[in-house]
Design an enzyme around this catalytic site. Structure first.
Site, PDB file in Angstrom:
ATOM      1  N   ARG A 121      -3.530 -29.392 -51.514  1.00 40.28           N
ATOM      2  CA  ARG A 121      -3.732 -30.231 -53.160  1.00 40.28           C
ATOM      3  C   ARG A 121      -2.550 -30.823 -53.952  1.00 40.28           C
ATOM      4  NH1 ARG A 121      -8.608 -29.356 -50.965  1.00 40.28           N
ATOM      5  NH2 ARG A 121      -9.848 -30.690 -49.474  1.00 40.28           N
ATOM      6  N   LYS A 143       7.892 -39.692 -59.702  1.00 39.70           N
ATOM      7  CA  LYS A 143       7.571 -40.658 -57.619  1.00 39.70           C
ATOM      8  C   LYS A 143       8.283 -40.052 -56.641  1.00 39.70           C
ATOM      9  CE  LYS A 143       8.302 -45.581 -58.769  1.00 39.70           C
ATOM     10  NZ  LYS A 143       8.018 -46.629 -58.484  1.00 39.70           N
ATOM     11  N   GLU A 185      23.383 -46.841 -61.875  1.00 43.51           N
ATOM     12  CA  GLU A 185      22.207 -46.425 -61.991  1.00 43.51           C
ATOM     13  C   GLU A 185      21.782 -45.923 -63.716  1.00 43.51           C
ATOM     14  OE1 GLU A 185      18.840 -47.513 -60.706  1.00 43.51           O
ATOM     15  OE2 GLU A 185      19.486 -46.750 -58.358  1.00 43.51           O
ATOM     16  N   LYS A 227      13.628 -43.311 -69.527  1.00 38.80           N
ATOM     17  CA  LYS A 227      13.433 -43.489 -68.209  1.00 38.80           C
ATOM     18  C   LYS A 227      11.746 -42.820 -68.637  1.00 38.80           C
ATOM     19  CE  LYS A 227      12.148 -43.115 -63.328  1.00 38.80           C
ATOM     20  NZ  LYS A 227      12.723 -43.030 -62.100  1.00 38.80           N
ATOM     21  N   GLU A 237       2.968 -47.597 -63.261  1.00 37.55           N
ATOM     22  CA  GLU A 237       3.995 -49.300 -62.167  1.00 37.55           C
ATOM     23  C   GLU A 237       3.058 -49.994 -62.166  1.00 37.55           C
ATOM     24  OE1 GLU A 237       7.528 -49.071 -59.928  1.00 37.55           O
ATOM     25  OE2 GLU A 237       7.360 -50.972 -59.468  1.00 37.55           O
ATOM     26  N   ARG A 241       6.765 -50.331 -66.395  1.00 34.28           N
ATOM     27  CA  ARG A 241       8.006 -49.239 -65.274  1.00 34.28           C
ATOM     28  C   ARG A 241       8.690 -50.282 -63.757  1.00 34.28           C
ATOM     29  NH1 ARG A 241       7.106 -43.484 -62.871  1.00 34.28           N
ATOM     30  NH2 ARG A 241       8.616 -43.731 -61.643  1.00 34.28           N
ATOM     31  N   ASN A 245      13.252 -51.638 -61.513  1.00 34.64           N
ATOM     32  CA  ASN A 245      13.943 -51.824 -60.381  1.00 34.64           C
ATOM     33  C   ASN A 245      14.707 -53.463 -59.946  1.00 34.64           C
ATOM     34  OD1 ASN A 245      12.094 -50.719 -59.121  1.00 34.64           O
ATOM     35  ND2 ASN A 245      10.233 -51.605 -59.706  1.00 34.64           N
ATOM     36  N   HIS A 248      17.176 -54.129 -57.468  1.00 35.36           N
ATOM     37  CA  HIS A 248      16.402 -53.541 -56.582  1.00 35.36           C
ATOM     38  C   HIS A 248      16.332 -54.097 -55.415  1.00 35.36           C
ATOM     39  CE1 HIS A 248      16.706 -50.009 -58.655  1.00 35.36           C
ATOM     40  NE2 HIS A 248      16.375 -49.446 -57.799  1.00 35.36           N
ATOM     41  N   HIS A 252      17.410 -53.592 -52.211  1.00 37.32           N
ATOM     42  CA  HIS A 252      16.467 -53.205 -50.906  1.00 37.32           C
ATOM     43  C   HIS A 252      16.456 -53.596 -49.939  1.00 37.32           C
ATOM     44  CE1 HIS A 252      13.659 -50.000 -53.889  1.00 37.32           C
ATOM     45  NE2 HIS A 252      14.751 -49.760 -53.062  1.00 37.32           N
ATOM     46  N   HIS A 265      22.316 -46.306 -52.059  1.00 35.26           N
ATOM     47  CA  HIS A 265      21.532 -46.848 -53.486  1.00 35.26           C
ATOM     48  C   HIS A 265      21.942 -47.420 -54.354  1.00 35.26           C
ATOM     49  CE1 HIS A 265      17.203 -47.539 -54.319  1.00 35.26           C
ATOM     50  NE2 HIS A 265      17.700 -46.958 -55.603  1.00 35.26           N
TER      51      HIS A 265
END
Ligand code: NAD
Ligand code: GLY
Length: 367
Positions: A121, A143, A185, A227, A237, A241, A245, A248, A252, A265
């Site tokens: 956990r 993330k 980025e 960031k 998010e 946040r 993206n 993206h 994506h 990416h």
């Protein structure tokens, strides 16, 4: 060495950034984490390059170190690979207060972070990112994820590390293609939040390409600071946040429509950013001069052409499966000025088709 703080109350943590700071690992790791057992996770490319220096640093800090090395590449972000890491953690006798360290790019960081979040956990976690993309983006903000056969990053957790250690020397072995994908980025931060960062990159572009250490410390530090501020304001998010993206949504979709086999990416994000600028122009929310500035910057990195067989209809279908859609509509982050973006969910399908068609038919970054 530059220090950036991610301010999240009790879960705040430092990002240390510098060139050739290996020898400082023992002091800072021991300061942040009570030495005990540790599991070092890396990949088959990175471990032979930097594994021994990391192991040495951890041992000098007082940690017992076990290592697990996974194949390089996105294919390692699976539950099966996570299971292998759980087995290694169990075999090493890792307890709740012990440490998992990710040494590698975003793949290793996301995978090891997911395992750290879920084993017992949650055990203590540290990131040692070795790609430009991981140093400015994936190692910061908590993330973590693995992929599912039906989609990328579908299984994951928000789980913050105890520290991030950015050794810029590791960038010396990174291929130019990976470096430029990370550069996309870096530019993203400039477009969404900092005209000053874009100006610095413009003024010193050749030094940036040459990976000049002092400049890298400044640029990577600035990106982490930008960031960190966004994450501190909106860790999960709920709103702000989402601006990270930028590029993206269509990026994506390009990656998914090409089965993650054509673009890195950052390359797909760059194409997405070009299209986002054109959408903003078409919508009348961005001045022509600002658009030209941004497209010129993207042109420096160099837009990757799509595969000749890629059809707009496939990209649009992928867009429909974007996990960040809201009430059935794609959400776009669009520039409103250099250094400022807004969130838009009201774009008409025709405009999206038009910019996509332009990119697929070879429209240039400057177009
Ligand atoms: P990666 O981890 O696959 O690394 C790219 C390649 O470079 C790999 O082959 C790796 O072995 C090699 N490499 C890494 N460091 C090296 C070095 N110093 N020298 C030589 N080779 C080196 O890819 P990436 O671009 O770092 O990360 C992409 C991943 O990050 C994706 O899975 C993406 O989903 C994830 N990501 C996560 C976040 C987040 O917030 N968690 C953000 C952006 C991207
Ligand atoms: N890479 C986007 C984020 O961390 O939110």
């Amino acid at each position: 060495m530059r220090l950036v703080e991610v301010a999240l109350g009790e879960r705040s943590y430092p990002i240390y950034i510098g060139q050739n700071i290996w020898h400082e690992i023992p002091r800072h790791f021991a300061e942040r984490v009570k030495p005990g057992k540790s599991l070092l996770v890396s990949d088959e490319t990175v471990f032979p390059l930097y594994g021994s220096r990391m192991v040495e640093g951890l041992q000098k800090a007082g940690f017992a170190v076990s290592s697990v090395v996974v194949p390089a590449g996105e294919g390692s972000k699976t539950l099966a690979r996570a299971d292998q890491l759980y087995s290694a953690a169990i075999a090493a006798g890792l307890e709740r207060r012990d440490l998992i360290v990710a040494l590698g790019g975003g793949v290793v960081g996301d995978l090891a972070g997911f395992v750290a979040a879920t084993y017992l956990r949650g055990v203590t976690f540290a990131q040692v990112p070795t790609t430009l993309l991981a140093q400015v983006d994936s190692s910061v903000g908590g993330k973590t994820a693995v992929n599912h056969s039906l989609g990328k990053n579908l299984i994951g957790a928000f789980y913050q590390p105890k520290l991030v250690w950015v050794e810029l020397e590791t960038l010396s072995s990174l291929s130019q293609r990976e470096y430029l994908a990370g550069a996309a980025e870096v530019i993203k931060y400039g477009v969404i939040l900092s005209e000053a960062l874009l100006n610095l990159l413009t003024a010193r572009w050749q030094d940036f390409l040459a990976r000049e250490p002092e400049l890298l410390t400044a640029v990577v530090g600035d990106c982490c600071e930008l960031k960190a501020a966004v994450v501190a304001a909106d860790e999960r998010e709920a709103g702000l946040r989402a601006i990270l993206n930028f590029g993206h949504t269509l990026g994506h979709a390009l990656e998914a429509a090409t089965a993650y086999g054509h673009y890195l990416h950052g390359e797909a994000v760059l194409a997405g950013m070009v299209m986002a600028v054109k959408l903003a122009l078409g919508k009348g929310i961005l001045q022509r001069e600002a658009a030209a500035t941004l497209l010129e910057m993207f042109g420096r990195v160099g837009l990757v052409s799509p595969p000749a067989t890629l059809l707009a209809v496939d990209v649009l279908a992928a867009l429909k499966h974007d996990k960040k859609r809201e009430e059935g509509r794609s959400v776009f982050i669009l520039p409103e000025a250099v250094g400022r973006v807004g969130v838009f969910a009201d774009l008409d399908a025709e405009a999206v088709q038009q910019v996509l068609g332009c990119y697929l038919s070879g429209g240039s970054a400057r177009g």
